[in-house]
Design a protein around this motif. Sequence first.
Motif, short mmCIF file in Angstrom:
data_model
loop_
_atom_site.label_atom_id
_atom_site.label_comp_id
_atom_site.label_asym_id
_atom_site.label_seq_id
_atom_site.Cartn_x
_atom_site.Cartn_y
_atom_site.Cartn_z
N VAL A 65 -37.32 80.46 37.29
CA VAL A 65 -35.92 81.15 38.20
C VAL A 65 -36.33 82.54 38.08
O VAL A 65 -36.04 83.40 39.19
CB VAL A 65 -34.84 80.78 37.08
CG1 VAL A 65 -33.65 81.69 37.51
CG2 VAL A 65 -34.48 79.41 37.18
N ILE A 66 -36.87 83.36 37.11
CA ILE A 66 -37.21 84.55 37.18
C ILE A 66 -38.18 85.05 38.26
O ILE A 66 -38.00 85.91 39.02
CB ILE A 66 -37.96 85.18 35.68
CG1 ILE A 66 -36.64 85.19 34.79
CG2 ILE A 66 -38.18 86.62 35.97
CD1 ILE A 66 -36.87 85.38 33.27
N GLY A 67 -39.43 84.36 38.29
CA GLY A 67 -40.27 84.31 39.39
C GLY A 67 -39.85 84.07 40.79
O GLY A 67 -40.05 84.86 41.74
N PHE A 68 -38.80 82.98 41.12
CA PHE A 68 -37.99 82.74 42.00
C PHE A 68 -37.27 84.23 42.62
O PHE A 68 -37.12 84.66 43.51
CB PHE A 68 -37.48 81.51 42.18
CG PHE A 68 -36.70 81.13 43.20
CD1 PHE A 68 -37.05 80.89 44.37
CD2 PHE A 68 -35.03 81.08 43.09
CE1 PHE A 68 -36.48 80.41 45.54
CE2 PHE A 68 -34.49 80.82 44.30
CZ PHE A 68 -35.13 80.36 45.41
N PHE A 69 -36.52 84.57 41.58
CA PHE A 69 -35.64 85.63 41.77
C PHE A 69 -36.53 86.94 42.50
O PHE A 69 -36.27 87.70 43.38
CB PHE A 69 -34.90 86.09 40.42
CG PHE A 69 -34.12 87.23 40.51
CD1 PHE A 69 -32.71 87.01 41.13
CD2 PHE A 69 -34.43 88.34 40.09
CE1 PHE A 69 -31.66 88.16 41.06
CE2 PHE A 69 -33.49 89.48 40.11
CZ PHE A 69 -32.23 89.23 40.61
N LEU A 70 -37.79 87.31 41.62
CA LEU A 70 -38.48 88.47 41.88
C LEU A 70 -39.21 88.10 43.19
O LEU A 70 -39.33 89.22 44.00
CB LEU A 70 -39.59 88.65 40.82
CG LEU A 70 -39.09 88.92 39.52
CD1 LEU A 70 -39.86 89.17 38.52
CD2 LEU A 70 -38.32 90.42 39.56
N MET A 71 -39.72 87.11 43.66
CA MET A 71 -40.32 86.92 44.70
C MET A 71 -39.54 86.83 45.96
O MET A 71 -39.64 87.67 47.02
CB MET A 71 -41.10 85.48 44.83
CG MET A 71 -42.28 85.42 44.21
SD MET A 71 -43.46 86.63 44.35
CE MET A 71 -43.85 86.10 46.12
N LEU A 72 -38.35 86.50 45.72
CA LEU A 72 -37.15 86.91 46.86
C LEU A 72 -36.87 88.31 46.96
O LEU A 72 -36.52 88.87 48.06
CB LEU A 72 -36.05 85.84 46.73
CG LEU A 72 -35.94 84.63 46.74
CD1 LEU A 72 -34.69 83.78 46.50
CD2 LEU A 72 -36.15 84.32 48.36
N LEU A 73 -36.80 89.02 45.90
CA LEU A 73 -36.37 90.29 45.94
C LEU A 73 -37.40 91.13 46.79
O LEU A 73 -37.37 92.24 47.32
CB LEU A 73 -36.18 90.79 44.59
CG LEU A 73 -34.83 90.81 44.09
CD1 LEU A 73 -34.63 91.38 42.92
CD2 LEU A 73 -33.84 91.17 44.96
N ALA A 85 -28.84 81.85 46.79
CA ALA A 85 -30.09 81.20 46.83
C ALA A 85 -30.35 80.33 45.41
O ALA A 85 -30.42 79.16 45.29
CB ALA A 85 -31.55 81.86 47.24
N LEU A 86 -29.79 81.01 44.27
CA LEU A 86 -29.70 80.55 42.87
C LEU A 86 -28.78 79.71 42.75
O LEU A 86 -29.03 78.50 42.12
CB LEU A 86 -30.01 81.66 41.90
CG LEU A 86 -31.38 82.63 41.73
CD1 LEU A 86 -30.86 83.55 40.98
CD2 LEU A 86 -32.17 81.44 41.34
N ILE A 87 -27.60 79.83 43.42
CA ILE A 87 -26.41 79.07 43.18
C ILE A 87 -26.81 77.62 43.67
O ILE A 87 -26.59 76.70 43.38
CB ILE A 87 -25.09 79.59 43.72
CG1 ILE A 87 -24.89 81.00 42.68
CG2 ILE A 87 -23.92 78.69 43.92
CD1 ILE A 87 -23.60 81.85 43.08
N VAL A 88 -26.97 77.81 45.16
CA VAL A 88 -27.58 76.37 46.02
C VAL A 88 -28.50 75.60 45.22
O VAL A 88 -28.36 74.54 45.23
CB VAL A 88 -27.86 76.91 47.29
CG1 VAL A 88 -28.44 75.79 48.23
CG2 VAL A 88 -26.67 77.46 47.98
N ALA A 89 -29.61 76.32 44.96
CA ALA A 89 -30.65 75.71 44.04
C ALA A 89 -30.19 74.73 42.83
O ALA A 89 -30.49 73.84 42.59
CB ALA A 89 -31.80 76.51 43.96
N THR A 90 -29.38 75.78 42.25
CA THR A 90 -28.58 75.06 41.00
C THR A 90 -27.94 74.09 41.12
O THR A 90 -27.94 72.77 40.42
CB THR A 90 -27.85 76.22 40.01
OG1 THR A 90 -28.52 77.22 39.74
CG2 THR A 90 -27.31 75.70 38.86
N VAL A 91 -27.23 74.01 42.30
CA VAL A 91 -26.09 72.84 42.72
C VAL A 91 -27.04 71.65 43.09
O VAL A 91 -26.96 70.42 42.78
CB VAL A 91 -25.07 73.27 43.78
CG1 VAL A 91 -24.44 71.94 44.40
CG2 VAL A 91 -24.16 74.14 43.14
#
Length: 88
Positions: free
Chosen positions: A6-14, A26-32
């Motif tokens: 999740v942290i890597g995903f967050f950083l790469m998107l940023l 994107a994190l909310i949609v992925a979580t759902v």
Amino acid sequence: MEILFVIGFFLMLLLTGVSLLGVIAALIVATVLMFLGGLFALVIKLLPWLVLAVVGVWLYRAFTTPTGEEKLNRLKRKIRKLERNSWR
């Protein structure tokens, strides 16, 4: 381990220029989607056990409960007994 993903995903998107609001969306949609996928996988995994339980109960009731005629005779006996005891 999942938190690292999740942290890597967050950083790469940023780092690729996606806004913070887009990252959170994107994190909310992925979580759902992961939650629904997990529920679906759990149902598929438990389905054989649920079917086995239904078959077990069906077999138990088929071999241990009386037939329709025996149930009717039992009900008639109860009614006669209540009438003898003048339940009205």
